[in-house]
Design a protein around this motif. Structure first.
Motif, PDB file in Angstrom:
ATOM      1  N   ALA A  49      11.854   6.200 -11.321  1.00  0.00           N
ATOM      2  CA  ALA A  49      11.813   4.966 -10.205  1.00  0.00           C
ATOM      3  C   ALA A  49      10.450   5.169  -9.604  1.00  0.00           C
ATOM      4  O   ALA A  49      10.036   6.258  -9.374  1.00  0.00           O
ATOM      5  CB  ALA A  49      12.951   5.624  -9.449  1.00  0.00           C
ATOM      6  N   THR A  50      10.056   3.911  -9.199  1.00  0.00           N
ATOM      7  CA  THR A  50       8.888   3.574  -8.388  1.00  0.00           C
ATOM      8  C   THR A  50       9.169   2.706  -7.113  1.00  0.00           C
ATOM      9  O   THR A  50      10.131   2.044  -7.278  1.00  0.00           O
ATOM     10  CB  THR A  50       7.830   2.839  -9.259  1.00  0.00           C
ATOM     11  N   TYR A  51       8.341   2.952  -6.168  1.00  0.00           N
ATOM     12  CA  TYR A  51       8.813   2.331  -4.891  1.00  0.00           C
ATOM     13  C   TYR A  51       7.414   2.130  -4.264  1.00  0.00           C
ATOM     14  O   TYR A  51       6.517   2.748  -4.256  1.00  0.00           O
ATOM     15  CB  TYR A  51       9.449   3.346  -3.961  1.00  0.00           C
ATOM     16  N   PRO A  52       7.445   0.924  -3.477  1.00  0.00           N
ATOM     17  CA  PRO A  52       6.087   0.652  -2.581  1.00  0.00           C
ATOM     18  C   PRO A  52       6.150   1.732  -1.611  1.00  0.00           C
ATOM     19  O   PRO A  52       7.210   2.132  -1.147  1.00  0.00           O
ATOM     20  CB  PRO A  52       6.413  -0.757  -1.927  1.00  0.00           C
ATOM     21  N   PHE A  53       4.816   2.253  -1.036  1.00  0.00           N
ATOM     22  CA  PHE A  53       4.768   3.000  -0.207  1.00  0.00           C
ATOM     23  C   PHE A  53       3.666   2.680   1.005  1.00  0.00           C
ATOM     24  O   PHE A  53       2.520   1.796   0.456  1.00  0.00           O
ATOM     25  CB  PHE A  53       4.001   4.352  -0.816  1.00  0.00           C
ATOM     26  N   GLU A  54       4.131   2.647   1.863  1.00  0.00           N
ATOM     27  CA  GLU A  54       3.213   1.927   3.240  1.00  0.00           C
ATOM     28  C   GLU A  54       2.410   3.129   3.773  1.00  0.00           C
ATOM     29  O   GLU A  54       2.567   4.127   3.998  1.00  0.00           O
ATOM     30  CB  GLU A  54       4.191   1.570   4.258  1.00  0.00           C
ATOM     31  N   LEU A  55       0.950   2.406   3.444  1.00  0.00           N
ATOM     32  CA  LEU A  55      -0.085   3.190   3.997  1.00  0.00           C
ATOM     33  C   LEU A  55      -0.181   3.567   5.379  1.00  0.00           C
ATOM     34  O   LEU A  55       0.147   2.497   6.126  1.00  0.00           O
ATOM     35  CB  LEU A  55      -1.307   2.934   3.171  1.00  0.00           C
ATOM     36  N   ALA A  56      -0.928   4.392   5.765  1.00  0.00           N
ATOM     37  CA  ALA A  56      -1.188   4.377   7.234  1.00  0.00           C
ATOM     38  C   ALA A  56      -2.091   3.108   7.811  1.00  0.00           C
ATOM     39  O   ALA A  56      -2.812   2.660   7.254  1.00  0.00           O
ATOM     40  CB  ALA A  56      -1.785   5.634   7.662  1.00  0.00           C
ATOM     41  N   GLU A  57      -2.119   3.003   9.189  1.00  0.00           N
ATOM     42  CA  GLU A  57      -2.964   1.931   9.680  1.00  0.00           C
ATOM     43  C   GLU A  57      -4.484   2.398   9.633  1.00  0.00           C
ATOM     44  O   GLU A  57      -4.754   3.569   9.561  1.00  0.00           O
ATOM     45  CB  GLU A  57      -2.585   1.944  11.324  1.00  0.00           C
ATOM     46  N   GLY A  58      -5.126   1.276   9.218  1.00  0.00           N
ATOM     47  CA  GLY A  58      -6.519   1.666   9.001  1.00  0.00           C
ATOM     48  C   GLY A  58      -6.949   1.474   7.559  1.00  0.00           C
ATOM     49  O   GLY A  58      -8.017   1.701   6.967  1.00  0.00           O
ATOM     50  N   SER A  59      -5.787   1.534   6.666  1.00  0.00           N
ATOM     51  CA  SER A  59      -6.099   1.318   5.296  1.00  0.00           C
ATOM     52  C   SER A  59      -6.574  -0.135   5.078  1.00  0.00           C
ATOM     53  O   SER A  59      -5.827  -1.011   5.542  1.00  0.00           O
ATOM     54  CB  SER A  59      -4.774   1.587   4.410  1.00  0.00           C
ATOM     55  N   GLY A  60      -7.356  -0.379   4.198  1.00  0.00           N
ATOM     56  CA  GLY A  60      -7.727  -1.789   3.576  1.00  0.00           C
ATOM     57  C   GLY A  60      -6.822  -2.389   2.457  1.00  0.00           C
ATOM     58  O   GLY A  60      -5.615  -2.162   2.656  1.00  0.00           O
ATOM     59  N   ASP A  61      -7.252  -3.019   1.548  1.00  0.00           N
ATOM     60  CA  ASP A  61      -6.421  -3.813   0.600  1.00  0.00           C
ATOM     61  C   ASP A  61      -6.163  -2.818  -0.609  1.00  0.00           C
ATOM     62  O   ASP A  61      -6.563  -3.055  -1.535  1.00  0.00           O
ATOM     63  CB  ASP A  61      -7.383  -5.266   0.196  1.00  0.00           C
ATOM     64  N   VAL A  62      -5.440  -2.053  -0.231  1.00  0.00           N
ATOM     65  CA  VAL A  62      -5.031  -0.843  -1.120  1.00  0.00           C
ATOM     66  C   VAL A  62      -3.264  -0.823  -1.264  1.00  0.00           C
ATOM     67  O   VAL A  62      -2.679  -0.911  -0.374  1.00  0.00           O
ATOM     68  CB  VAL A  62      -5.470   0.374  -0.773  1.00  0.00           C
ATOM     69  N   ALA A  63      -2.976  -1.091  -2.662  1.00  0.00           N
ATOM     70  CA  ALA A  63      -1.552  -1.028  -2.773  1.00  0.00           C
ATOM     71  C   ALA A  63      -1.219   0.471  -2.880  1.00  0.00           C
ATOM     72  O   ALA A  63      -1.633   1.343  -3.714  1.00  0.00           O
ATOM     73  CB  ALA A  63      -0.869  -1.703  -4.145  1.00  0.00           C
ATOM     74  N   GLY A  64       0.061   1.033  -2.305  1.00  0.00           N
ATOM     75  CA  GLY A  64       0.287   2.361  -2.382  1.00  0.00           C
ATOM     76  C   GLY A  64       1.713   2.355  -3.212  1.00  0.00           C
ATOM     77  O   GLY A  64       2.599   1.439  -2.962  1.00  0.00           O
ATOM     78  N   VAL A  65       1.957   3.006  -4.241  1.00  0.00           N
ATOM     79  CA  VAL A  65       3.404   2.807  -5.029  1.00  0.00           C
ATOM     80  C   VAL A  65       3.468   4.240  -5.276  1.00  0.00           C
ATOM     81  O   VAL A  65       2.701   5.104  -6.002  1.00  0.00           O
ATOM     82  CB  VAL A  65       2.830   2.185  -6.610  1.00  0.00           C
ATOM     83  N   ILE A  66       4.626   4.776  -5.092  1.00  0.00           N
ATOM     84  CA  ILE A  66       5.055   6.256  -5.244  1.00  0.00           C
ATOM     85  C   ILE A  66       6.120   6.372  -6.447  1.00  0.00           C
ATOM     86  O   ILE A  66       7.020   5.396  -6.507  1.00  0.00           O
ATOM     87  CB  ILE A  66       5.765   6.970  -3.903  1.00  0.00           C
ATOM     88  N   LYS A  67       5.931   7.381  -7.130  1.00  0.00           N
ATOM     89  CA  LYS A  67       6.633   7.588  -8.401  1.00  0.00           C
ATOM     90  C   LYS A  67       7.408   8.859  -8.361  1.00  0.00           C
ATOM     91  O   LYS A  67       6.627  10.002  -8.193  1.00  0.00           O
ATOM     92  CB  LYS A  67       5.918   7.609  -9.829  1.00  0.00           C
ATOM     93  N   LEU A  68       8.741   8.789  -8.371  1.00  0.00           N
ATOM     94  CA  LEU A  68       9.271  10.317  -8.193  1.00  0.00           C
ATOM     95  C   LEU A  68      10.066  10.578  -9.395  1.00  0.00           C
ATOM     96  O   LEU A  68      10.859   9.999  -9.891  1.00  0.00           O
ATOM     97  CB  LEU A  68      10.389  10.231  -6.984  1.00  0.00           C
TER      98      LEU A  68
END
Length: 139
Positions: A49-68
């Motif tokens: 499974a993969t899920y969107p991951f919300e990055l901390a404030e101050g992050s630019g145009d970066v996608a975070g995706v977590i795989k567990l």
């Protein structure tokens, strides 16, 4: 043809040497390194499974995706710079909460080579180059 950046689609059965294009590109060693990396890291062996991951404030145009891979299995947080022109700043707070399981976390940088280094802080902050793919991983 993928490893040589062919423009014309190849066919596993019908493509011959006459169909090869001169592109001046050879990604075969990089693709081999990526395949070796995937084979050495069980999180990439199956379609976990993969899920969107919300990055901390101050992050630019970066996608975070977590795989567990289960509650205490291996996991990876993929950090993808969406910009092909500019580096982007990324901030991940509370890494141990984002990546549950064992004690050691490592940063894996995928570019011309694949390199890895330990992460020893709870907050990760850095600049990802244009179109960069970085991984925070826990085995």
């Amino acid at each position: 043809g993928f490893e040589f950046a062919f423009r014309k689609k190849t066919n596993v059965v019908r493509t011959t040497v006459d169909d090869w294009e001169e592109t001046g590109t050879d990604l075969s060693s990089f693709i081999g390194a990526v395949n070796s990396f995937k084979n050495a890291n069980s999180i990439f062996w199956r379609e976990y499974a993969t899920y969107p991951f919300e990055l901390a404030e101050g992050s630019g145009d970066v996608a975070g995706v977590i795989k567990l891979a289960g509650k205490n299995g291996p996991c990876a947080l993929m950090l993808i710079n969406r910009s092909s022109n500019n580096s982007q700043h990324v901030v991940v707070d509370n890494i141990s909460q984002a990546l549950p399981g064992g004690p050691s976390i490592r940063l894996v940088v995928v570019d011309e080579q694949i390199r890895s280094e330990p992460v020893t802080t709870e907050r990760f902050e850095d600049d990802i180059p244009p179109s960069g793919l970085w991984l925070l991983m826990r085995d």
